[in-house]
Design a protein around this motif. Structure first.
Motif, PDB file in Angstrom:
ATOM      1  N   THR A 417       0.844  -1.192   0.000  1.00  0.00           N
ATOM      2  CA  THR A 417       0.000   0.000   0.000  1.00  0.00           C
ATOM      3  C   THR A 417       0.882   1.245   0.000  1.00  0.00           C
ATOM      4  O   THR A 417       1.909   1.284   0.692  1.00  0.00           O
ATOM      5  CB  THR A 417      -0.918   0.021   1.246  1.00  0.00           C
ATOM      6  N   PRO A 419       0.481   5.744   0.057  1.00  0.00           N
ATOM      7  CA  PRO A 419      -0.488   6.814   0.297  1.00  0.00           C
ATOM      8  C   PRO A 419      -0.757   7.681  -0.923  1.00  0.00           C
ATOM      9  O   PRO A 419      -1.658   8.525  -0.888  1.00  0.00           O
ATOM     10  CB  PRO A 419       0.157   7.631   1.425  1.00  0.00           C
ATOM     11  N   ARG A 457      -7.156   2.956  -3.464  1.00  0.00           N
ATOM     12  CA  ARG A 457      -7.720   2.736  -2.135  1.00  0.00           C
ATOM     13  C   ARG A 457      -9.102   3.379  -2.062  1.00  0.00           C
ATOM     14  O   ARG A 457      -9.378   4.389  -2.709  1.00  0.00           O
ATOM     15  CB  ARG A 457      -6.798   3.312  -1.075  1.00  0.00           C
ATOM     16  N   GLU A 458      -9.990   2.812  -1.261  1.00  0.00           N
ATOM     17  CA  GLU A 458     -11.375   3.262  -1.255  1.00  0.00           C
ATOM     18  C   GLU A 458     -11.561   4.610  -0.558  1.00  0.00           C
ATOM     19  O   GLU A 458     -12.149   5.533  -1.116  1.00  0.00           O
ATOM     20  CB  GLU A 458     -12.259   2.210  -0.576  1.00  0.00           C
ATOM     21  N   LYS A 459     -11.054   4.775   0.642  1.00  0.00           N
ATOM     22  CA  LYS A 459     -11.324   5.972   1.423  1.00  0.00           C
ATOM     23  C   LYS A 459     -10.133   6.916   1.505  1.00  0.00           C
ATOM     24  O   LYS A 459     -10.242   7.996   2.090  1.00  0.00           O
ATOM     25  CB  LYS A 459     -11.752   5.584   2.841  1.00  0.00           C
ATOM     26  N   HIS A 460      -9.022   6.521   0.959  1.00  0.00           N
ATOM     27  CA  HIS A 460      -7.822   7.349   1.033  1.00  0.00           C
ATOM     28  C   HIS A 460      -7.173   7.374  -0.350  1.00  0.00           C
ATOM     29  O   HIS A 460      -7.446   6.543  -1.205  1.00  0.00           O
ATOM     30  CB  HIS A 460      -6.838   6.797   2.071  1.00  0.00           C
ATOM     31  N   SER A 461      -6.309   8.351  -0.525  1.00  0.00           N
ATOM     32  CA  SER A 461      -5.558   8.388  -1.774  1.00  0.00           C
ATOM     33  C   SER A 461      -4.477   7.314  -1.734  1.00  0.00           C
ATOM     34  O   SER A 461      -4.045   6.880  -0.671  1.00  0.00           O
ATOM     35  CB  SER A 461      -4.923   9.771  -1.961  1.00  0.00           C
ATOM     36  N   THR A 464      -3.388   0.119  -3.743  1.00  0.00           N
ATOM     37  CA  THR A 464      -3.158  -1.137  -3.017  1.00  0.00           C
ATOM     38  C   THR A 464      -3.055  -2.291  -4.009  1.00  0.00           C
ATOM     39  O   THR A 464      -3.904  -2.429  -4.892  1.00  0.00           O
ATOM     40  CB  THR A 464      -4.297  -1.430  -2.027  1.00  0.00           C
TER      41      THR A 464
END
Length: 483
Positions: A417, A419, A457-461, A464
């Motif tokens: 992962t 960011p 990623r679903e909720k973050h930049s 994954t």
């Protein structure tokens, strides 16, 4: 009563179905035997003509010694009968049912006109062949068995009618069998004997014809199976070639792509330093920047050397895989080589946080490697490609590598992962990418019997890359019991 009637109807239906399956074929009730070739039809014509000539010659011989019935007087009808019966077989395989109908008519008529000729083996063999050919070659099975049934009925009628319609026949037979001794009445015994012989004659010809028809169906099935096997073999060959091409593409990509990505990054860094160090048309580099340039060029040299070495290893395996050749270079060994892999990425500016855990999040020092070399190597290359994807396509300078073992399910999950966010443009001096790296990861995972997923990623930049593969866990947790 209704239930009993229904059961009787079902029983009769099953018996008819069983009879139909025996007469035809339960698995191929509508199969039609291929028509004979032109060469076969020519052979039928030649055979009929040859039998006609032979039958006439045999009739002349029988006339010379009196024949089986002791008659030495033969007329033109006898010779015509001898020649005509074999000619009914001229088109026996092209028109099998018509041949049987014509042969039956000739057999009944000529037997009454010329009894001595009807006893010859050529005459009997011709009619036997007509019945055999009808059953073996007729395309319509239902019509075939109806015609054969009518033929049998005609034979029985031919035997029985003279007994009921002509009293002189009965008187003649009683005189002929006078003095015969046996358990049955001579007339009854003669009638049963004639019926059994003729039924055996007709049914035997039909049984031989059915065997020929079944044999042709079996050969057709075998030919179809052979074609299917050949087609499947070609398909498997093509599939093996495609899979081998994909494997080669993955190996070359994973072995060389990572190194040249690093070369591109280091070379780009050197270029930027030199561009900022231009003064009055000359390059003036201070000691700090010169040290960075030297380190970058050294990294370029090392990465190029390693990439060429891995390329030679892959090519060596391709050239001598069947000869038991072993490369001198040591191939990656999964967890044992992860520290060196992480160090290489950190040299390229990507900080990697590694987290190894068991079920329930219990951390432990090391997971045993898989017993198969190809699985360990595939795991190493997949982790390398996932990290390489972060280095090339993300602006993030750090990534998280999670390795989670599940001993109960005997599987290993790896998740990389970052960011993010993603790069809007990629340095053209880097090795170009069209997504084959992650697709290669997915192909390797599927080949190992696992599953793979990757995306934003679903909720973050960020991004994954995750995959799970079968992995027998063979070590105990350090200092704690396995959950």
């Amino acid at each position: 009563m209704a239930a009993a009637s229904k059961a009787v109807g079902v029983g009769r239906g099953s018996r008819w179905a069983a009879l139909g399956g025996w007469l035809n074929d339960a698995e191929a009730p509508h199969w039609v035997r291929p028509r004979p070739k032109a060469s076969s039809q020519r052979a039928d014509v030649l055979l009929a003509l040859a039998l006609s000539v032979l039958s006439v010659l045999l009739t002349g011989l029988m006339q010379s010694f009196g024949g089986p019935l002791g008659e030495s007087t033969y007329s033109g009808i006898d010779y015509a009968s001898a020649a005509l019966m074999p000619l009914s077989l001229l088109a026996r395989r092209r028109y099998p049912l018509w041949t049987l109908v014509i042969a039956t008519i000739l057999f009944l008529v000529l037997s009454s006109l010329s009894p001595p000729v009807a006893t010859s083996w050529v005459f009997q063999a011709c009619y036997f062949s007509a019945i055999y050919t009808a059953v073996a070659w007729s395309p319509t099975r239902r019509r075939t068995w109806i015609v054969v049934g009518l033929v049998i009925a005609g034979f029985l009628a031919m035997i029985a009618l003279p007994w009921f319609l002509s009293s002189p026949v009965e008187s003649e037979l009683q005189e002929k069998f006078h003095g015969a001794q046996g358990p049955l009445d001579p007339l009854l015994a003669y009638g049963l004997f004639s019926a059994l012989v003729n039924i055996a004659y007709v049914c035997g010809a039909a049984a031989f014809g059915r065997s020929s028809w079944k044999g042709a169906l079996r050969r057709t099935r075998l030919a179809g199976q052979a074609r299917t096997i050949e087609s499947q073999a070609k398909m498997l060959t093509r599939q093996a070639v495609v899979e081998e091409r994909l494997r080669l593409a993955r190996d070359l990509h994973d072995s060389v792509g990572h190194h040249f990505t690093g070369v591109g990054l280091q070379a780009a860094g050197v270029r930027r330093i030199l561009e900022r160090s231009v003064q009055d048309g000359r390059i003036a580099v201070d000691e700090e920047h010169a040290s960075l340039v030297r380190e970058s060029l050294r990294a370029v040299e090392d990465s190029t050397r390693e990439g060429i070495g891995e390329l030679q290893t892959v090519l060596g395996v391709l050239r001598a895989e069947d000869e038991g050749w072993e490369p001198e270079a040591t191939r990656p060994e999964a967890f044992r080589d992860l520290p060196a892999l992480v160090a290489r990425f950190e040299d390229l500016g990507l900080t990697i946080r590694v987290w190894v855990s068991g079920e329930g999040g219990t951390a432990y020092g090391e997971v045993e490697d898989h017993p198969l070399d190809n699985v360990r190597q595939a795991l190493y290359l997949m982790i390398q490609e996932a990290l390489n994807n972060v280095l090339k396509h993300s602006t993030a300078r750090e990534a998280k590598l999670e390795i989670v073992s599940r001993s109960a399910a005997e599987e290993l999950e790896v998740r990389v992962t970052d960011p993010g966010p993603a790069r809007l443009d990629t340095d053209p001096r880097l090795v170009s990418s069209n997504g084959v790296g992650l697709r290669g990861v997915e192909e390797r995972v599927v080949a190992l019997g696992g599953h793979c997923s990757y995306g934003p990623r679903e909720k973050h930049s960020g991004w994954t890359t995750s995959f799970t593969i079968p992995w027998p866990i063979m070590s105990e947790l350090d200092g704690e019991d396995s959950p």
